[in-house]
Design an enzyme around this catalytic site. Structure first.
Site, PDB file in Angstrom:
ATOM      1  N   ASP A  85       8.541 -10.765   9.217  1.00 23.00           N
ATOM      2  CA  ASP A  85       8.243 -11.440   7.910  1.00 23.00           C
ATOM      3  C   ASP A  85       7.760 -12.965   8.138  1.00 23.00           C
ATOM      4  O   ASP A  85       7.158 -13.711   7.279  1.00 23.00           O
ATOM      5  CB  ASP A  85       9.337 -11.213   6.915  1.00 23.00           C
ATOM      6  CG  ASP A  85       9.439  -9.802   6.372  1.00 23.00           C
ATOM      7  OD1 ASP A  85       8.384  -9.134   6.687  1.00 23.00           O
ATOM      8  OD2 ASP A  85      10.467  -9.677   6.087  1.00 23.00           O
ATOM      9  N   GLU A 116       0.661  -1.025   0.131  1.00 24.68           N
ATOM     10  CA  GLU A 116       0.019  -0.126   0.036  1.00 24.68           C
ATOM     11  C   GLU A 116       0.787   1.195  -0.001  1.00 24.68           C
ATOM     12  O   GLU A 116       0.391   2.475   0.619  1.00 24.68           O
ATOM     13  CB  GLU A 116      -0.850  -0.085   1.171  1.00 24.68           C
ATOM     14  CG  GLU A 116      -0.052  -0.055   2.429  1.00 24.68           C
ATOM     15  CD  GLU A 116       0.227  -1.500   3.169  1.00 24.68           C
ATOM     16  OE1 GLU A 116       0.111  -2.515   2.505  1.00 24.68           O
ATOM     17  OE2 GLU A 116       0.418  -1.149   4.258  1.00 24.68           O
ATOM     18  N   HIS A 144      -8.240  -3.564  -1.035  1.00 29.27           N
ATOM     19  CA  HIS A 144      -7.489  -3.656   0.077  1.00 29.27           C
ATOM     20  C   HIS A 144      -6.381  -2.594   0.214  1.00 29.27           C
ATOM     21  O   HIS A 144      -6.258  -1.835   1.130  1.00 29.27           O
ATOM     22  CB  HIS A 144      -7.007  -5.015   0.302  1.00 29.27           C
ATOM     23  CG  HIS A 144      -6.031  -5.403   1.668  1.00 29.27           C
ATOM     24  ND1 HIS A 144      -6.540  -6.096   2.303  1.00 29.27           N
ATOM     25  CD2 HIS A 144      -4.755  -4.872   1.716  1.00 29.27           C
ATOM     26  CE1 HIS A 144      -5.443  -5.997   3.370  1.00 29.27           C
ATOM     27  NE2 HIS A 144      -4.515  -5.501   3.135  1.00 29.27           N
ATOM     28  N   GLU A 145      -5.678  -2.429  -0.834  1.00 27.99           N
ATOM     29  CA  GLU A 145      -4.470  -1.561  -0.784  1.00 27.99           C
ATOM     30  C   GLU A 145      -5.012  -0.075  -0.808  1.00 27.99           C
ATOM     31  O   GLU A 145      -4.619   0.842  -0.006  1.00 27.99           O
ATOM     32  CB  GLU A 145      -3.550  -1.731  -2.129  1.00 27.99           C
ATOM     33  CG  GLU A 145      -2.993  -3.013  -2.183  1.00 27.99           C
ATOM     34  CD  GLU A 145      -2.409  -3.478  -1.035  1.00 27.99           C
ATOM     35  OE1 GLU A 145      -1.857  -2.792  -0.276  1.00 27.99           O
ATOM     36  OE2 GLU A 145      -2.666  -4.769  -0.739  1.00 27.99           O
ATOM     37  N   HIS A 179      -6.126   0.962   2.679  1.00 25.16           N
ATOM     38  CA  HIS A 179      -4.932   1.272   3.729  1.00 25.16           C
ATOM     39  C   HIS A 179      -4.506   2.749   3.546  1.00 25.16           C
ATOM     40  O   HIS A 179      -3.847   3.150   4.577  1.00 25.16           O
ATOM     41  CB  HIS A 179      -3.621   0.461   2.887  1.00 25.16           C
ATOM     42  CG  HIS A 179      -3.431  -0.784   3.700  1.00 25.16           C
ATOM     43  ND1 HIS A 179      -3.313  -1.211   5.033  1.00 25.16           N
ATOM     44  CD2 HIS A 179      -3.297  -2.003   3.144  1.00 25.16           C
ATOM     45  CE1 HIS A 179      -3.088  -2.253   5.255  1.00 25.16           C
ATOM     46  NE2 HIS A 179      -2.881  -3.083   4.233  1.00 25.16           N
ATOM     47  N   GLU A 202      -4.098  -3.909   9.567  1.00 22.79           N
ATOM     48  CA  GLU A 202      -4.441  -5.061   8.759  1.00 22.79           C
ATOM     49  C   GLU A 202      -5.991  -5.421   8.931  1.00 22.79           C
ATOM     50  O   GLU A 202      -6.623  -5.752   8.056  1.00 22.79           O
ATOM     51  CB  GLU A 202      -3.582  -6.146   8.727  1.00 22.79           C
ATOM     52  CG  GLU A 202      -2.174  -6.092   8.053  1.00 22.79           C
ATOM     53  CD  GLU A 202      -2.265  -5.441   6.704  1.00 22.79           C
ATOM     54  OE1 GLU A 202      -3.233  -5.414   5.934  1.00 22.79           O
ATOM     55  OE2 GLU A 202      -1.196  -5.036   6.113  1.00 22.79           O
ATOM     56  N   TYR A 233      -5.189 -10.008  10.078  1.00 25.65           N
ATOM     57  CA  TYR A 233      -6.064  -9.481   9.100  1.00 25.65           C
ATOM     58  C   TYR A 233      -7.295  -9.901   9.592  1.00 25.65           C
ATOM     59  O   TYR A 233      -8.531  -9.007   9.294  1.00 25.65           O
ATOM     60  CB  TYR A 233      -5.836 -10.182   7.868  1.00 25.65           C
ATOM     61  CG  TYR A 233      -4.407  -9.711   7.266  1.00 25.65           C
ATOM     62  CD1 TYR A 233      -3.223 -10.034   7.533  1.00 25.65           C
ATOM     63  CD2 TYR A 233      -4.136  -8.847   5.873  1.00 25.65           C
ATOM     64  CE1 TYR A 233      -1.947  -9.714   7.047  1.00 25.65           C
ATOM     65  CE2 TYR A 233      -3.092  -8.573   5.310  1.00 25.65           C
ATOM     66  CZ  TYR A 233      -2.046  -8.690   5.887  1.00 25.65           C
ATOM     67  OH  TYR A 233      -0.759  -8.405   5.322  1.00 25.65           O
TER      68      TYR A 233
END
Ligand code: ZN
Length: 662
Positions: A434, A332, A356-357, A360, A379, A442
């Site tokens: 990560d 995003e 979704h992006e 953000h 998220e 989410y």
């Protein structure tokens, strides 16, 4: 970012002493920052401590208390309680032959302490050649040293500042293997003629291409000059100009303060096509038309989100379509989301990723998690908004399917994780964010918000959201800040509809609370008896009416197939629907997961091709894990080694762990 891999990090607190902030009031401090920092540094006593290696070493993140402290960023070395970076001026040359970015980063810093401790910045594999510091434009060479390297966090850069210094200039170059930068050969692009570069800074990779305070609680404005080979175009998460001449020098300005993980660079043979008044797409010419067509509803998405959740504050919203090796679905980056081409399906079936992006731009970019422990604030809200945007633009059926699939993803991840990693405010100390990525922040976050919506009513909840985005705009907040805000708003307004203890359970306990909503979709539930009949041999695969199925239904149908499937049934499905050759990456993925489990040989070639040609971790991680768990260790290793040169460094790291352990 979009499902894959993202998650993230931590920073340090502002405020000791001078601002009288405690650990738990980080964002209150942030909000008072401007007032507090308007003090002139001239008033600060100039006796300052001397630079010694000893007084530097103690400034490493504290990782050993029982619980992580709210607002502490355990994934940054930066001493943000002493100094805050407010502005970045970047001048970088992209050297495609040597795969390095080389140049200078100038940081404007605000002092938050009366002492003069060294400035500590985050770096990873940077070759720092010179550092200057001083007041305004008068910069002098200063001493600097690299600290001890941490496997997850990189290496602290310690700079001794002259008294009162408010600016520091660092000359450096990146390493060819920089974790946040991917250099693609021409053959890895759609056009095959020009190289491509893109960065991916979330969670803690900005430090691999810029020395800075790499913490989501530090927001800065930036300007940049990016120098490229003449024929290529550079774009950034800033004010892109599609008319900019291809002369090898591109200037950018980002006048809104953003956290470091949202700084992004893309360079390639890029053209631009407008999709609406404020929306457009940058892509290689080969992908441009298909992308603009696939994502043509972006402008409508933008409009409905503004109508319902408040103004879009970032000027333009454009997309950059990346080559397939991008490790994430999307990122995003403000004003310019980076998007995987694997969602160009031809039928808009995967455009929830764009929603979704875009979402953000409210949750994440406007209100940012203060540390990666608070990722669910980015998220979970974004996933909730995504579903709402999909409903506004595509209607109830699509909304229900997206919600139901999200719920299934959540259940699968809950089955797959230890209790401690099911907690929304997750303890990531000592781990690379990560590597801990899951759908939990989410989908669990989204489900929590959905329950709040159900309890207080949609209209009231929307009003709350709009006020929330306004209240914390351009700030980084902690989970505790959010809870406090809930206390002052919804909990006060609807004491009979909401329960404080239950909210606590959602956020700080594993699993999902009993009686949580279970989103379902008719379009799916009616597939259950059909699947059952086929599994029982009552009908043939050819009798199933699939002609109007969307990918959502295919995914639901395939993901619900149990272990006990016979070889003949597998073959029958494949022959009837040609699943091994499916052009939809999502359908192919669900099918390949079954094929790996059942050792279905006819799919082996497609499996290899899929793993080699796609770099999205959302697909790669489960497939490699599945192979490892089903006795295909050698095959997984062989394919991974073959595919590795084309993978993003993040992809390599995350999947190496699956294949080789640590
Ligand atoms: Zn996201």
């Amino acid at each position: 970012m979009l499902p894959q891999l993202f998650t993230p990090n931590l920073g340090r607190l502002i405020g000791a002493g001078l601002l009288a902030c405690s650990l738990v009031t980080l964002s209150a401090c942030s909000r008072n920052e401007d007032a507090a920092n308007s003090e002139s540094t001239a008033d600060i006593p100039q006796s300052a401590t001397e630079y010694t290696p000893e007084n530097l070493e103690k400034d490493t993140p504290l990782a050993d208390s029982a619980e992580p402290e709210s607002g502490v960023d355990y994934h940054s070395f930066a001493n943000t309680n002493d100094y805050r970076v407010k502005h970045l001026d970047l001048d970088l040359t992209a050297d495609f032959d040597n795969k390095v970015l080389k140049g200078e980063a100038i940081l404007d810093i605000k002092r938050q302490t009366a002492k003069n401790p060294p400035l500590i910045l985050d770096t990873r594999e940077l070759d720092v050649t010179a550092v200057r510091a001083g007041i305004g434009d008068s910069l002098q060479p200063v001493k600097f040293s690299m600290g001890k390297k941490d496997p997850h966090l990189g290496t602290p850069l310690k700079i001794q500042l002259p008294k009162g210094a408010n600016r520091v200039a660092i000359q450096y170059q990146t390493s060819p293997g920089a974790s946040g930068v991917q250099w693609l050969e021409p053959q890895q692009t759609a056009g095959k003629k020009h190289p491509f570069l893109f960065t991916q800074a979330q969670a803690i990779h900005a430090r691999s291409f810029i020395p800075l305070q790499d913490s989501p609680q530090v927001r800065m404005t930036y300007e940049a000059t990016i120098r490229t080979p003449q024929e290529l175009r550079a774009v950034m998460s800033a004010n892109n100009d599609p008319e900019a001449e291809l002369d090898g020098v591109f200037e950018f300005e980002m006048s809104q303060a953003i956290p470091s993980y949202l700084i992004a660079i893309g360079i390639g043979n890029l053209d631009f096509k407008a999709m609406g008044e404020r929306t457009g797409v940058y892509a290689e010419p080969e992908l441009l038309e298909a992308s603009a067509k696939e994502f043509e509803d972006t402008e409508s998405m933008l409009e409905v989100t503004e109508e319902n959740f408040g103004p879009y504050r970032w000027d333009r919203y454009d997309l950059l379509i990346l080559p397939p090796s991008f490790p994430n679905g999307a990122m995003e980056n403000p004003r310019l989301s980076f998007i995987t081409p694997t969602v160009i399906a031809g039928d808009k079936s995967l455009v929830a990723l764009i929603a979704h992006e875009l979402a953000h731009s409210w949750s994440g970019n406007l209100i940012t998690n203060a540390s990666w422990r608070d990722l669910w604030l980015n998220e979970g809200f974004t996933t909730y908004l995504t579903n709402r945007i999909m409903q506004f633009v595509y209607g109830d059926k699509r909304y229900q399917m997206e919600m139901a699939l999200g719920y299934d993803d959540l259940k699968a991840d809950l089955d797959d994780h230890e209790d401690k990693d099911e907690i929304m405010a997750i303890d990531l100390r000592g781990r690379d964010p990560d590597e801990v990525f899951s759908y939990i922040p989410y989908e669990k976050g989204s489900l929590f918000l959905y329950e709040l919506e159900q309890n207080v009513g949609r209209e009231n909840f929307d009003k709350f959201l709009m006020e929330y985005f306004n209240h914390f705009a351009f700030q980084s907040i902690t989970t505790e800040d959010f809870v406090k805000y809930l206390d002052e708003t919804l909990l006060k307004q609807y004491p009979d509809q909401l329960d404080r203890a239950r909210i606590q359970e959602w956020i700080f306990e594993p699993g999902i609370p009993e009686g949580a909503p279970h989103p379902q979709s008719d379009a799916f539930t009616k597939l259950d008896p059909v699947r059952e009949q086929w599994l029982n041999g009552e009908i043939k695969a050819g009798d199933i009416d699939t002609k109007d199925w969307t990918f959502h239904q295919w995914k639901y149908f395939l993901d619900g197939i149990p272990e006990k499937l016979s070889e003949d049934q597998l073959q029958e499905l494949d022959e009837t629907f040609d699943l091994t050759q499916s052009k939809s990456n999502e359908i192919a993925f669900s099918w390949l997961m079954i094929a790996v489990r059942k050792d279905y040989e006819p799919a082996n070639a497609r499996l290899e091709d899929f793993l080699v040609s796609i770099g999205r971790n959302k697909f790669l991680r489960p497939l490699y894990r599945n192979m490892m768990e089903n006795g295909k260790t050698d095959e997984a290793k062989r394919i991974f080694e073959k595919a590795k040169p084309g993978y993003h460094p993040l992809t390599v790291k995350v999947n190496s762990k699956i294949i080789y352990g640590d």
